[in-house]
Motif scaffolding. Sequence first.
Motif, PDB file in Angstrom:
ATOM      1  N   ALA A  56       0.846  -1.081  -0.048  1.00 58.84           N
ATOM      2  CA  ALA A  56      -0.031  -0.044  -0.007  1.00 58.84           C
ATOM      3  C   ALA A  56       0.756   1.357   0.082  1.00 58.84           C
ATOM      4  O   ALA A  56       1.928   1.083   0.543  1.00 58.84           O
ATOM      5  CB  ALA A  56      -1.102  -0.087   1.181  1.00 58.84           C
ATOM      6  N   PRO A  57       0.402   2.237  -0.584  1.00 56.46           N
ATOM      7  CA  PRO A  57       1.121   3.605  -0.656  1.00 56.46           C
ATOM      8  C   PRO A  57       1.586   3.991   0.734  1.00 56.46           C
ATOM      9  O   PRO A  57       2.685   4.398   1.090  1.00 56.46           O
ATOM     10  CB  PRO A  57       0.244   4.502  -1.294  1.00 56.46           C
ATOM     11  N   ARG A  58       0.677   4.002   1.659  1.00 52.74           N
ATOM     12  CA  ARG A  58       0.942   4.244   3.021  1.00 52.74           C
ATOM     13  C   ARG A  58       2.072   3.573   3.793  1.00 52.74           C
ATOM     14  O   ARG A  58       2.899   4.156   4.694  1.00 52.74           O
ATOM     15  CB  ARG A  58      -0.461   4.303   4.130  1.00 52.74           C
ATOM     16  N   SER A  59       2.344   2.404   3.374  1.00 55.27           N
ATOM     17  CA  SER A  59       3.418   1.686   4.005  1.00 55.27           C
ATOM     18  C   SER A  59       4.859   2.278   3.583  1.00 55.27           C
ATOM     19  O   SER A  59       5.663   1.881   4.237  1.00 55.27           O
ATOM     20  CB  SER A  59       3.337  -0.070   3.768  1.00 55.27           C
ATOM     21  N   LEU A  60       4.859   2.819   2.442  1.00 54.84           N
ATOM     22  CA  LEU A  60       5.945   3.193   2.048  1.00 54.84           C
ATOM     23  C   LEU A  60       6.020   4.729   2.244  1.00 54.84           C
ATOM     24  O   LEU A  60       7.334   5.257   2.102  1.00 54.84           O
ATOM     25  CB  LEU A  60       6.002   3.129   0.248  1.00 54.84           C
ATOM     26  N   LEU A  61       5.365   5.403   2.931  1.00 55.04           N
ATOM     27  CA  LEU A  61       5.523   6.552   2.968  1.00 55.04           C
ATOM     28  C   LEU A  61       6.557   7.183   4.015  1.00 55.04           C
ATOM     29  O   LEU A  61       7.163   7.936   3.924  1.00 55.04           O
ATOM     30  CB  LEU A  61       4.164   7.268   3.904  1.00 55.04           C
ATOM     31  N   GLN A  62       6.810   6.055   5.206  1.00 59.54           N
ATOM     32  CA  GLN A  62       7.894   6.533   6.144  1.00 59.54           C
ATOM     33  C   GLN A  62       9.186   6.060   5.550  1.00 59.54           C
ATOM     34  O   GLN A  62      10.287   6.525   6.081  1.00 59.54           O
ATOM     35  CB  GLN A  62       7.552   5.803   7.505  1.00 59.54           C
ATOM     36  N   VAL A  63       9.350   5.299   4.580  1.00 58.69           N
ATOM     37  CA  VAL A  63      10.759   4.771   4.039  1.00 58.69           C
ATOM     38  C   VAL A  63      11.065   5.540   2.676  1.00 58.69           C
ATOM     39  O   VAL A  63      11.900   5.254   1.934  1.00 58.69           O
ATOM     40  CB  VAL A  63      10.602   3.318   3.965  1.00 58.69           C
ATOM     41  N   MET A  64      10.523   6.744   2.525  1.00 61.09           N
ATOM     42  CA  MET A  64      10.718   7.449   1.174  1.00 61.09           C
ATOM     43  C   MET A  64      12.180   7.907   1.097  1.00 61.09           C
ATOM     44  O   MET A  64      13.021   8.007   0.286  1.00 61.09           O
ATOM     45  CB  MET A  64       9.919   8.776   1.056  1.00 61.09           C
ATOM     46  N   PRO A  65      12.858   8.449   2.404  1.00 60.48           N
ATOM     47  CA  PRO A  65      14.310   8.946   2.305  1.00 60.48           C
ATOM     48  C   PRO A  65      14.885   7.408   1.870  1.00 60.48           C
ATOM     49  O   PRO A  65      15.989   7.712   1.140  1.00 60.48           O
ATOM     50  CB  PRO A  65      14.522   9.218   3.687  1.00 60.48           C
ATOM     51  N   ALA A  66      14.650   6.486   2.549  1.00 59.59           N
ATOM     52  CA  ALA A  66      15.547   5.052   2.153  1.00 59.59           C
ATOM     53  C   ALA A  66      15.227   4.749   0.574  1.00 59.59           C
ATOM     54  O   ALA A  66      16.171   4.202  -0.049  1.00 59.59           O
ATOM     55  CB  ALA A  66      15.030   3.931   3.146  1.00 59.59           C
ATOM     56  N   LEU A  67      14.204   4.915   0.048  1.00 64.23           N
ATOM     57  CA  LEU A  67      13.667   4.586  -1.440  1.00 64.23           C
ATOM     58  C   LEU A  67      14.599   5.510  -2.260  1.00 64.23           C
ATOM     59  O   LEU A  67      15.167   5.254  -3.074  1.00 64.23           O
ATOM     60  CB  LEU A  67      12.357   4.788  -1.622  1.00 64.23           C
TER      61      LEU A  67
ATOM     62  N   TRP B  40       3.357   9.922  -3.155  1.00 63.65           N
ATOM     63  CA  TRP B  40       3.534  11.411  -3.368  1.00 63.65           C
ATOM     64  C   TRP B  40       2.442  12.080  -2.765  1.00 63.65           C
ATOM     65  O   TRP B  40       2.499  13.394  -2.036  1.00 63.65           O
ATOM     66  CB  TRP B  40       3.871  11.747  -4.813  1.00 63.65           C
ATOM     67  N   ARG B  41       1.191  11.904  -2.933  1.00 61.91           N
ATOM     68  CA  ARG B  41      -0.044  12.522  -2.624  1.00 61.91           C
ATOM     69  C   ARG B  41      -0.017  12.476  -1.009  1.00 61.91           C
ATOM     70  O   ARG B  41      -0.630  13.628  -0.536  1.00 61.91           O
ATOM     71  CB  ARG B  41      -1.366  11.948  -3.115  1.00 61.91           C
ATOM     72  N   LEU B  42       0.282  11.391  -0.220  1.00 61.52           N
ATOM     73  CA  LEU B  42       0.431  11.391   1.018  1.00 61.52           C
ATOM     74  C   LEU B  42       1.459  11.885   1.761  1.00 61.52           C
ATOM     75  O   LEU B  42       1.402  12.197   3.055  1.00 61.52           O
ATOM     76  CB  LEU B  42       0.265   9.718   1.386  1.00 61.52           C
ATOM     77  N   ALA B  43       2.607  12.131   1.034  1.00 57.14           N
ATOM     78  CA  ALA B  43       3.849  12.716   1.779  1.00 57.14           C
ATOM     79  C   ALA B  43       4.078  14.086   2.070  1.00 57.14           C
ATOM     80  O   ALA B  43       3.070  14.923   1.511  1.00 57.14           O
ATOM     81  CB  ALA B  43       5.060  12.369   0.779  1.00 57.14           C
ATOM     82  N   GLY B  44       4.524  14.513   3.193  1.00 56.53           N
ATOM     83  CA  GLY B  44       4.617  15.981   3.488  1.00 56.53           C
ATOM     84  C   GLY B  44       5.861  16.484   2.830  1.00 56.53           C
ATOM     85  O   GLY B  44       6.708  16.051   1.847  1.00 56.53           O
ATOM     86  N   GLU B  45       6.145  17.739   2.947  1.00 57.80           N
ATOM     87  CA  GLU B  45       7.177  18.403   2.130  1.00 57.80           C
ATOM     88  C   GLU B  45       8.211  17.825   2.614  1.00 57.80           C
ATOM     89  O   GLU B  45       9.400  17.788   1.529  1.00 57.80           O
ATOM     90  CB  GLU B  45       7.186  20.030   2.803  1.00 57.80           C
TER      91      GLU B  45
ATOM     92  N   GLY C  68      12.675   4.981  -8.356  1.00 61.38           N
ATOM     93  CA  GLY C  68      12.524   5.113  -9.737  1.00 61.38           C
ATOM     94  C   GLY C  68      11.923   3.647 -10.303  1.00 61.38           C
ATOM     95  O   GLY C  68      11.279   3.568 -11.409  1.00 61.38           O
ATOM     96  N   ARG C  69      12.005   2.675  -9.431  1.00 59.93           N
ATOM     97  CA  ARG C  69      11.702   1.081 -10.007  1.00 59.93           C
ATOM     98  C   ARG C  69      10.209   0.941  -9.587  1.00 59.93           C
ATOM     99  O   ARG C  69       9.651  -0.063  -9.898  1.00 59.93           O
ATOM    100  CB  ARG C  69      12.346   0.252  -9.354  1.00 59.93           C
ATOM    101  N   LEU C  70       9.430   1.789  -8.920  1.00 58.01           N
ATOM    102  CA  LEU C  70       8.251   1.707  -8.542  1.00 58.01           C
ATOM    103  C   LEU C  70       7.196   2.165  -9.715  1.00 58.01           C
ATOM    104  O   LEU C  70       7.703   3.038 -10.381  1.00 58.01           O
ATOM    105  CB  LEU C  70       7.702   2.689  -7.193  1.00 58.01           C
ATOM    106  N   PRO C  71       5.974   1.353  -9.686  1.00 56.28           N
ATOM    107  CA  PRO C  71       5.043   1.878 -10.842  1.00 56.28           C
ATOM    108  C   PRO C  71       4.769   3.209 -10.703  1.00 56.28           C
ATOM    109  O   PRO C  71       4.764   3.937  -9.401  1.00 56.28           O
ATOM    110  CB  PRO C  71       3.855   1.052 -10.913  1.00 56.28           C
ATOM    111  N   LEU C  72       4.542   3.939 -11.480  1.00 55.52           N
ATOM    112  CA  LEU C  72       4.212   5.332 -11.670  1.00 55.52           C
ATOM    113  C   LEU C  72       2.860   5.671 -11.009  1.00 55.52           C
ATOM    114  O   LEU C  72       2.568   6.796 -10.106  1.00 55.52           O
ATOM    115  CB  LEU C  72       4.210   6.215 -12.946  1.00 55.52           C
ATOM    116  N   SER C  73       1.728   4.894 -10.972  1.00 59.32           N
ATOM    117  CA  SER C  73       0.719   4.883 -10.088  1.00 59.32           C
ATOM    118  C   SER C  73       0.983   4.815  -8.483  1.00 59.32           C
ATOM    119  O   SER C  73       0.345   5.791  -7.740  1.00 59.32           O
ATOM    120  CB  SER C  73      -0.402   4.095 -10.539  1.00 59.32           C
ATOM    121  N   LEU C  74       1.886   3.841  -8.420  1.00 58.99           N
ATOM    122  CA  LEU C  74       2.198   3.921  -6.893  1.00 58.99           C
ATOM    123  C   LEU C  74       3.072   5.059  -6.232  1.00 58.99           C
ATOM    124  O   LEU C  74       2.837   5.606  -5.171  1.00 58.99           O
ATOM    125  CB  LEU C  74       3.207   2.620  -6.488  1.00 58.99           C
ATOM    126  N   GLN C  75       4.055   5.447  -7.034  1.00 56.78           N
ATOM    127  CA  GLN C  75       4.642   6.766  -6.997  1.00 56.78           C
ATOM    128  C   GLN C  75       3.731   8.028  -6.636  1.00 56.78           C
ATOM    129  O   GLN C  75       4.078   8.655  -5.703  1.00 56.78           O
ATOM    130  CB  GLN C  75       5.497   7.019  -8.027  1.00 56.78           C
TER     131      GLN C  75
END
Length: 461
Positions: A326-337, A355-360, A344-351
Motif C-alpha cells: 500500500a502507498p501508506r506503508s512506503l510513506l515512512q521509508v521515502m528517504p530510504a527509497l 507522493w499525494r500522502l507525503a509531506g514537504e 524510480g523502480r516503482l510503478p508510476l501509479s504507486l509513486q
Amino acid sequence: VYSSSVSHILRNLVGFRSSDLILSCWSFAKTQHKSGAFFQKAQEVLSTDVSRLTSTDISMMLWSLSRADCGFNDVLLSSLSHRAAMECRTMPLKALLVTCTAFARLGFAQQSILVELYRSLYPLLPDLSNGQFAHVFLLFSMSGLRDGAFVNRMLNEGAGRLDRLHGRSLSNFVVACSKTTTLSELQMHGLENRLKQHTMLLLPKLSVEAGAGGGPLLDIFLAAPSYLVLPEDDCLEVARALSGHIPGMGAAELTRCLLGFAKAKLMHKPLLLPLFYKLHKARDQLQPEDLVSCIWSVHLLGFCKPKLRRSLGFMLTQHAKNRRIAPRSLLQVMPALGNLHMWGRLPLSLQRGVWRLAGEDQRRCVPEPPEKVMQPSTGPDEGPPPEKPWCLPRLVPGLLRRRMKRGQIVVGAQQLESLPLGQQMAELKEREEQGLAEVNQKPPVTGRTAVDDFVRLVQRL
C-alpha cells in the motif's frame, strides 16, 4: 483422521454437548488443522447459549479461536468476552492465564473487559511461577492498557524475582519493561543496573537456549541495546552470541535481526555480511512488511552490499506489480527509497499515490513523479473522430444541450426532437411531418378514441 472426523461431527452435531464441541475445537486448533466449515458451524451452535459454559470452557474456546485462524463469530466472541469479564474473579488461575493469552492473540482491545481481567490477576501475582509472571507482564504490555499501579506492582515483583528469571522469562520481562516503563522508572525500583548485569551474565546460557531460530536472545537484542542504553561493547557481545544462529533463521527472524543491528547502530561487517547473504538467499520468502523493514534498516545502517540491494529492489518491484504494498506503508521509508535508488523502480501509479500522502520534508528525498497523461478529447472544432463499428457513439461537448431543444408539438404535451444528423434523420423528420399533417386533419381527440390515437402515435414513432 481429522479430515474424516469433520464430516462425522457435522452429521452428529445434535448429539454433542457444548463441552464436547469445545474440546473438539481445541483439538483442531492444537494440531493446527484448518477446517473453516467445522469452526463456522461449531460457533453458530455455541453462540445460541453460552450460559451453560464453565470458565474452563470459555478459556479453551477463546484460545481455540485465537489459534485456529479460521475467522470468528462476532456474536460468540462478544458473549464469551462478557462471560469472562463477569467470572474472572472466580476463574481458576490457569483458565485466567489462557484467557489473557487468547485475547492478546486475537488483538482484542475492549478496555473495560481487559481491565477486569488484569485487575483480577493483581492479588494472584505471588502464586505465579517465574515464567507465568513474565508472560503476564508481556501480555499486559501488548494490551494497550495504561495502569500505573499495576506496572509498579509488576516492577516490585520483578525486582524480587530477577535473579530467578532465565531464558524466555527474562526476554519477556525485558520486552515488557521496554514497552511499559521508562529508564527512570527502572532506576526508582533499582532495576536498571541489575537488569543489565543479569542479562550480560546469562548471555552464554541464552545463546545455548536460543536454538536454531534465535528465540529469547533475538528479543533481547531488539529491546535491550536502545532501552537499557548498553555500551557498544555489550551490544557487540549480544550480536556475537546471536550470530551463530543466523543460518537457521527464517525470513521474518532475519528481518528482525537486521532491525536489531539498525536500532543498536551496530556497524560490524563480520557479523553483517553473513546476515546479508542469508537475506539474499531468502528474498523470495520476504513478506511486504518484512521487505519494507529491511529497506529501512539498511538505510539506517548506511551500509548495504550491492547484491542485497538488487534483491530488495527486485522484490519491491514484484510486490508492487502484484499490488501487495500500500502507498501508506512506503510513506515512512521515502528517504530510504531515494537513497537506495529504488524510487524510480516503482510503478508510476504507486509513486503518485505515495507522493499525494507525503509531506514537504519527505518529498525532498525523491523526485516528483510525472503527472498522469490524459487522452485528449475531441473538441467541436476538430471534427468527429473516426468511426468504429464496434464502439458506441462518443460523448461530445454539447450533446446533451442539443438534446434539450424543444421539438415540434405533436399532440398536447408530447414533443418530438429533431436533430440534423444525416439522411436517415431527415427521412425520419419527413415521416413525422406527414404524421403531424394527418393528425391535424383529424377531429379533436375524445375519450372514446384516446387508445386508438395512442396506438397510432406509438406505431408512427
